[in-house]
Design a protein around this motif. Structure first.
Motif, short mmCIF file in Angstrom:
data_model
loop_
_atom_site.label_atom_id
_atom_site.label_comp_id
_atom_site.label_asym_id
_atom_site.label_seq_id
_atom_site.Cartn_x
_atom_site.Cartn_y
_atom_site.Cartn_z
N ASP A 169 0.80 -1.22 0.00
CA ASP A 169 0.00 0.00 0.00
C ASP A 169 0.84 1.27 0.00
O ASP A 169 0.28 2.38 -0.08
CB ASP A 169 -0.94 0.02 1.21
CG ASP A 169 -2.06 -1.00 1.08
OD1 ASP A 169 -2.18 -1.61 0.00
OD2 ASP A 169 -2.79 -1.20 2.07
N GLY A 217 -2.10 11.39 4.95
CA GLY A 217 -3.19 10.72 4.26
C GLY A 217 -3.21 9.22 4.39
O GLY A 217 -4.07 8.54 3.80
N TRP A 218 -2.25 8.66 5.16
CA TRP A 218 -2.25 7.20 5.34
C TRP A 218 -3.47 6.80 6.18
O TRP A 218 -3.81 7.44 7.19
CB TRP A 218 -0.98 6.76 6.04
CG TRP A 218 0.25 6.87 5.17
CD1 TRP A 218 0.33 7.35 3.89
CD2 TRP A 218 1.58 6.51 5.54
NE1 TRP A 218 1.62 7.31 3.41
CE2 TRP A 218 2.42 6.80 4.42
CE3 TRP A 218 2.17 6.01 6.68
CZ2 TRP A 218 3.79 6.57 4.43
CZ3 TRP A 218 3.53 5.77 6.70
CH2 TRP A 218 4.34 6.05 5.57
N SER A 219 -4.11 5.72 5.79
CA SER A 219 -5.33 5.26 6.47
C SER A 219 -4.99 4.59 7.81
O SER A 219 -3.86 4.16 8.05
CB SER A 219 -6.07 4.27 5.59
OG SER A 219 -5.31 3.08 5.44
N ASP A 220 -6.01 4.51 8.65
CA ASP A 220 -5.84 3.81 9.93
C ASP A 220 -5.47 2.35 9.69
O ASP A 220 -4.68 1.77 10.45
CB ASP A 220 -7.13 3.88 10.75
CG ASP A 220 -7.42 5.30 11.25
OD1 ASP A 220 -6.48 6.11 11.26
OD2 ASP A 220 -8.58 5.56 11.63
N GLU A 221 -6.04 1.76 8.64
CA GLU A 221 -5.74 0.36 8.33
C GLU A 221 -4.27 0.17 7.98
O GLU A 221 -3.65 -0.82 8.39
CB GLU A 221 -6.62 -0.12 7.17
CG GLU A 221 -8.10 -0.28 7.51
CD GLU A 221 -8.82 1.06 7.60
OE1 GLU A 221 -8.25 2.08 7.14
OE2 GLU A 221 -9.94 1.08 8.15
N TRP A 225 -1.76 2.13 8.96
CA TRP A 225 -0.97 2.29 10.18
C TRP A 225 -1.04 1.03 11.04
O TRP A 225 -0.02 0.59 11.60
CB TRP A 225 -1.49 3.49 10.98
CG TRP A 225 -0.96 4.80 10.52
CD1 TRP A 225 -1.65 5.82 9.93
CD2 TRP A 225 0.42 5.24 10.57
NE1 TRP A 225 -0.82 6.87 9.61
CE2 TRP A 225 0.46 6.55 10.01
CE3 TRP A 225 1.59 4.67 11.04
CZ2 TRP A 225 1.63 7.28 9.92
CZ3 TRP A 225 2.77 5.41 10.95
CH2 TRP A 225 2.79 6.69 10.39
#
Length: 305
Positions: A271, A291-295, A297
């Protein structure tokens, strides 16, 4: 002050200097170069008084002599093996992790060595005047290895052999003067660095700069032991950052922190492929991370654990 180096065994220092002494002809003297800026000044002065060793400013009679007692100091080592060994052990106990000690074999007087140190310390690149910290053994190995032949011959006019410990505190680095029969020595009073030499010295110092920043901002990520191995880890992370076109200190520091907290291979997560494509086009890594998603991280943090 903390360093990305492992402690030196004081006895090991005495043995290393003794080994050099045993290999030299009787006409060669041994000298110790001490970067006093890396040591507690009161303790250094106390040990020097106790040893009763005379010392001089290694940069005296150069434009950098104003560093005085806080700059590199030059000590001629006594001939007596036991006296020399005991004095070296005392010096090394001031701060065994400080990259402050190197030792030199020379048939020349102190003034010739001071002129040589002034030549190395007064580096210049593209008109820019620099103070090259040649007494700091984090700098010294790269400095000596990057010298062009005329520059190396200039150093060899005063120094026959130069040694130091590597970051592990176990392996002795060694510079040996080449045969001076052929070739011309650099006649300038300062070291002129070309673009390649300058870039090499900058690259070699980056991991130490990152190490210092980590101590100031996220000291919990810095181990108390095995600092030499940790420095190698920082170098590997920075090399990967370069391959991915991560530029500028803030982003390169951020990349290192991600490597330490999410695993050295975090950048390989599928990703993140678009992130590295965008970084290569000049976008800041730090801005993209927002802008990185929680998923993502969670995946990176889970990979680290």
């Amino acid at each position: 002050m903390e360093f990305a180096t492992d402690p030196i065994d004081p006895l090991h220092l005495a043995h290393a200097v003794q080994a050099m002494a045993d290999a030299q002809p009787s006409s060669i003297s041994l000298w110790l170069l001490v970067d006093a800026a890396l040591l507690d000044p009161a303790r250094l002065a106390s040990v020097l008084r106790r040893n009763e060793w005379s010392h001089v400013n290694a940069l005296a009679n150069t434009p950098l002599e104003a560093y005085g007692a806080r700059g590199p100091q030059l000590l001629e080592l006594p001939l007596d093996d036991e006296v020399r060994a005991e004095g070296l052990r005392r010096l090394a106990t001031i701060d065994p992790a400080a990259p402050a000690f190197s030792w030199i074999a020379s048939s020349h007087v102190a003034a010739d060595l001071q002129a040589c140190f002034g030549y190395l310390a007064q580096a210049r690149h593209d008109g820019l005047k620099l103070h090259c910290r040649m007494g700091d053994v984090r700098v010294l190995p790269t400095l000596l290895s990057t010298l062009a032949e005329p520059q190396a011959r200039r150093v060899a006019q005063a120094i026959s052999q130069w040694q130091w410990f590597d970051r592990s505190g176990a392996v002795v680095g060694n510079w040996l003067a080449a045969d001076g029969k052929d070739g011309v020595a650099d006649a300038r009073d300062h070291l002129e660095l070309d673009a390649s030499q300058f870039a090499t010295l900058l690259d070699a110092s980056e991991a130490d700069g990152i190490f210092a920043q980590l101590l100031e901002t996220v000291s919990q990520l810095v181990p108390q032991t095995d600092r030499a191995a940790f420095h190698q880890r920082l170098q590997r992370a920075l090399a990967v950052a370069t391959r991915l076109h991560v530029a500028g200190n803030p982003d390169r520091l951020q990349f290192v922190v991600l490597s330490l907290t999410c695993g050295d291979d975090f950048y390989q997560h599928p990703d993140l492929s678009d992130t590295w494509k965008t970084v290569a086009q000049g976008t800041s890594l730090s801005s993209l991370m927002k802008g990185w998603s929680d998923e993502l991280w969670k995946a990176l943090e889970g990979k680290a654990s």
